[in-house]
Scaffold this motif. Structure first.
Motif, PDB file in Angstrom:
ATOM      1  N   ALA A 145     -28.430  73.440 -15.836  1.00 25.36           N
ATOM      2  CA  ALA A 145     -27.731  72.382 -15.102  1.00 25.36           C
ATOM      3  C   ALA A 145     -27.682  71.067 -15.863  1.00 25.36           C
ATOM      4  O   ALA A 145     -26.637  70.413 -15.929  1.00 25.36           O
ATOM      5  N   ARG A 146     -28.815  70.660 -16.443  1.00 20.00           N
ATOM      6  CA  ARG A 146     -28.838  69.354 -17.115  1.00 20.00           C
ATOM      7  C   ARG A 146     -27.859  69.337 -18.287  1.00 20.00           C
ATOM      8  O   ARG A 146     -27.119  68.370 -18.476  1.00 20.00           O
ATOM      9  N   ARG A 147     -27.850  70.402 -19.067  1.00 21.24           N
ATOM     10  CA  ARG A 147     -26.977  70.443 -20.236  1.00 21.24           C
ATOM     11  C   ARG A 147     -25.511  70.574 -19.829  1.00 21.24           C
ATOM     12  O   ARG A 147     -24.629  70.012 -20.466  1.00 21.24           O
ATOM     13  N   VAL A 148     -25.248  71.347 -18.781  1.00 19.62           N
ATOM     14  CA  VAL A 148     -23.870  71.488 -18.311  1.00 19.62           C
ATOM     15  C   VAL A 148     -23.355  70.152 -17.782  1.00 19.62           C
ATOM     16  O   VAL A 148     -22.221  69.754 -18.066  1.00 19.62           O
ATOM     17  N   ARG A 149     -24.194  69.442 -17.013  1.00 18.53           N
ATOM     18  CA  ARG A 149     -23.787  68.124 -16.511  1.00 18.53           C
ATOM     19  C   ARG A 149     -23.494  67.182 -17.664  1.00 18.53           C
ATOM     20  O   ARG A 149     -22.535  66.402 -17.625  1.00 18.53           O
ATOM     21  N   SER A 150     -24.330  67.244 -18.701  1.00 20.94           N
ATOM     22  CA  SER A 150     -24.124  66.385 -19.866  1.00 20.94           C
ATOM     23  C   SER A 150     -22.798  66.699 -20.554  1.00 20.94           C
ATOM     24  O   SER A 150     -22.058  65.798 -20.963  1.00 20.94           O
ATOM     25  N   HIS A 151     -22.479  67.984 -20.654  1.00 22.47           N
ATOM     26  CA  HIS A 151     -21.224  68.386 -21.288  1.00 22.47           C
ATOM     27  C   HIS A 151     -20.023  67.906 -20.475  1.00 22.47           C
ATOM     28  O   HIS A 151     -19.055  67.376 -21.020  1.00 22.47           O
ATOM     29  N   LEU A 152     -20.094  68.073 -19.151  1.00 27.95           N
ATOM     30  CA  LEU A 152     -18.995  67.633 -18.295  1.00 27.95           C
ATOM     31  C   LEU A 152     -18.839  66.118 -18.331  1.00 27.95           C
ATOM     32  O   LEU A 152     -17.718  65.600 -18.319  1.00 27.95           O
ATOM     33  N   ALA A 153     -19.965  65.409 -18.378  1.00 25.99           N
ATOM     34  CA  ALA A 153     -19.900  63.943 -18.463  1.00 25.99           C
ATOM     35  C   ALA A 153     -19.224  63.511 -19.758  1.00 25.99           C
ATOM     36  O   ALA A 153     -18.433  62.557 -19.782  1.00 25.99           O
ATOM     37  N   ALA A 154     -19.519  64.236 -20.845  1.00 25.55           N
ATOM     38  CA  ALA A 154     -18.888  63.909 -22.120  1.00 25.55           C
ATOM     39  C   ALA A 154     -17.383  64.194 -22.073  1.00 25.55           C
ATOM     40  O   ALA A 154     -16.574  63.410 -22.601  1.00 25.55           O
ATOM     41  N   MET A 155     -16.994  65.300 -21.432  1.00 24.88           N
ATOM     42  CA  MET A 155     -15.574  65.611 -21.283  1.00 24.88           C
ATOM     43  C   MET A 155     -14.854  64.529 -20.495  1.00 24.88           C
ATOM     44  O   MET A 155     -13.777  64.066 -20.877  1.00 24.88           O
ATOM     45  N   ARG A 156     -15.472  64.133 -19.377  1.00 26.11           N
ATOM     46  CA  ARG A 156     -14.820  63.127 -18.536  1.00 26.11           C
ATOM     47  C   ARG A 156     -14.760  61.776 -19.239  1.00 26.11           C
ATOM     48  O   ARG A 156     -13.775  61.045 -19.127  1.00 26.11           O
ATOM     49  N   SER A 157     -15.814  61.446 -19.986  1.00 20.88           N
ATOM     50  CA  SER A 157     -15.818  60.191 -20.723  1.00 20.88           C
ATOM     51  C   SER A 157     -14.699  60.168 -21.756  1.00 20.88           C
ATOM     52  O   SER A 157     -14.013  59.151 -21.929  1.00 20.88           O
ATOM     53  N   ALA A 158     -14.495  61.297 -22.440  1.00 26.71           N
ATOM     54  CA  ALA A 158     -13.427  61.373 -23.426  1.00 26.71           C
ATOM     55  C   ALA A 158     -12.060  61.226 -22.754  1.00 26.71           C
ATOM     56  O   ALA A 158     -11.165  60.547 -23.265  1.00 26.71           O
ATOM     57  N   CYS A 159     -11.910  61.864 -21.586  1.00 26.65           N
ATOM     58  CA  CYS A 159     -10.645  61.747 -20.841  1.00 26.65           C
ATOM     59  C   CYS A 159     -10.405  60.309 -20.406  1.00 26.65           C
ATOM     60  O   CYS A 159      -9.284  59.791 -20.514  1.00 26.65           O
ATOM     61  N   ALA A 160     -11.461  59.656 -19.894  1.00 27.79           N
ATOM     62  CA  ALA A 160     -11.323  58.282 -19.428  1.00 27.79           C
ATOM     63  C   ALA A 160     -10.969  57.352 -20.587  1.00 27.79           C
ATOM     64  O   ALA A 160     -10.162  56.422 -20.433  1.00 27.79           O
ATOM     65  N   HIS A 161     -11.551  57.597 -21.758  1.00 28.40           N
ATOM     66  CA  HIS A 161     -11.249  56.770 -22.920  1.00 28.40           C
ATOM     67  C   HIS A 161      -9.785  56.925 -23.324  1.00 28.40           C
ATOM     68  O   HIS A 161      -9.087  55.932 -23.583  1.00 28.40           O
ATOM     69  N   THR A 162      -9.314  58.184 -23.350  1.00 27.53           N
ATOM     70  CA  THR A 162      -7.908  58.425 -23.696  1.00 27.53           C
ATOM     71  C   THR A 162      -6.985  57.795 -22.667  1.00 27.53           C
ATOM     72  O   THR A 162      -5.955  57.204 -23.009  1.00 27.53           O
ATOM     73  N   LEU A 163      -7.364  57.899 -21.395  1.00 26.64           N
ATOM     74  CA  LEU A 163      -6.551  57.322 -20.324  1.00 26.64           C
ATOM     75  C   LEU A 163      -6.454  55.807 -20.471  1.00 26.64           C
ATOM     76  O   LEU A 163      -5.374  55.220 -20.295  1.00 26.64           O
ATOM     77  N   ALA A 164      -7.572  55.170 -20.831  1.00 29.60           N
ATOM     78  CA  ALA A 164      -7.563  53.707 -20.994  1.00 29.60           C
ATOM     79  C   ALA A 164      -6.790  53.271 -22.231  1.00 29.60           C
ATOM     80  O   ALA A 164      -6.120  52.234 -22.221  1.00 29.60           O
TER      81      ALA A 164
END
Length: 302
Positions: A145-164
């Motif tokens: 769970a911890r590693r999967v959450r970290s991976h998803l957070a990184a994906m969302r962060s990358a998406c948010a950066h591209t969106l901005a």
């Protein structure tokens, strides 16, 4: 191929979601285990959990027949990150909503009576699904769970950066290639069925997922046709967002887990001594070999 048609209003109303939810990811993990030719990134996970799911997982498999529609667990259990909260949502889902979600599913003949009971609001049938969600989550997700959450957070962060930086169109251009192509104002999605989807001003919810197969899924609520469709974006097959082998290392919970971690790390490394033996076997054979160190968990009794 599916073609998703955007208007200016759709682009303005497109947003990122935080998570698909524990229940939906749990369901997707069962479907991913059944897939043939599972990608290299998920094979260590598959080997780790294979054989640990017993008959308690059967209700989830019944809700996902090999062909045709499958249940939308987000609609029934929400996007709660906690499996217990998701289970509570599922147990409390309205009967009419349960029927709307289940009626289009082509259940296997051996599952039809149980499915009918589930549609009719039978409490025991709902408890079967609840127990399956808890069990599968404990086996397939909780250890990682911890590693999967970290991976998803990184994906969302990358998406948010591209969106901005580049806006919604930049995000649509960058995400999930080569599964889709943005040809304004149409998003072309690689899909086995041909269809045109007009968002009609509703916009789109983009949700990074982890256990989805390498296919972009567009989900629309049958009970609320005015709601924004949800686009499940799986990890890209490219190196930037594909799960790393270290994602599947279990936290040490006992001797067997520690041994598994040691062997797992060695499997992914190239040994420099092996290269030396291949290049000059005679010279290597004459050298004194270092004493092998046995991991404490694997050592025999003193």
């Amino acid at each position: 191929m599916k073609r998703i048609h955007f208007t200016a209003e759709d682009l303005a109303r497109t947003r990122l979601a935080t998570t698909l939810g524990a229940a939906a990811e749990t369901l997707d993990s069962v479907r991913l285990l059944r897939e043939r030719g599972l990608g290299l990134a998920f094979r260590p996970w598959q080997a780790s959990v294979r054989g640990r799911l017993d008959g308690q997982a059967k209700p989830l498999s019944a809700l996902m027949p090999e062909r045709g529609p499958v249940i939308d667990m987000v609609s029934l259990a929400g996007d709660a990150p906690s499996i217990e909260e998701a289970v509570d949502n599922f147990l409390g889902a309205p009967r009419d909503l349960m029927r709307i979600e289940l009626e289009p599913i082509a259940f296997h003949p051996s599952h039809r009576t149980w499915a009918r009971n589930l549609m009719d609001g039978d409490r025991e049938a709902r408890l079967d699904v609840a127990a399956a969600l808890r069990h599968v989550h404990a086996v397939n997700l909780a250890p990682f769970a911890r590693r999967v959450r970290s991976h998803l957070a990184a994906m969302r962060s990358a998406c948010a950066h591209t969106l901005a930086e580049a806006g919604v169109e930049g995000l649509l251009t960058d995400l999930c290639t080569p599964l889709l192509h943005w040809r304004p104002p149409v998003l072309e999605v690689r899909h086995p069925r041909d269809a045109d989807v007009h968002l009609g001003g509703r916009g789109l919810v983009i949700t990074p997922t982890f256990f989805s197969s390498e296919q972009v899924e567009l989900l629309q609520s049958p009970s609320n046709p005015t709601a924004r469709p949800s686009w499940r974006c799986p990890p890209s097959p490219g190196p930037r967002s594909a799960p790393r082998c270290g994602t599947w290392a279990r936290a040490p919970t006992g001797p067997s887990a520690i041994c598994w971690g040691v062997r797992g790390r060695r499997r992914w490394r190239r040994s420099p001594t092996a290269a030396a033996r291949r290049s000059c076997p005679a010279a290597w054979a004459s050298r004194r070999q270092p004493r092998a160190i046995t991991p404490p968990c694997c050592a025999g009794p003193a």
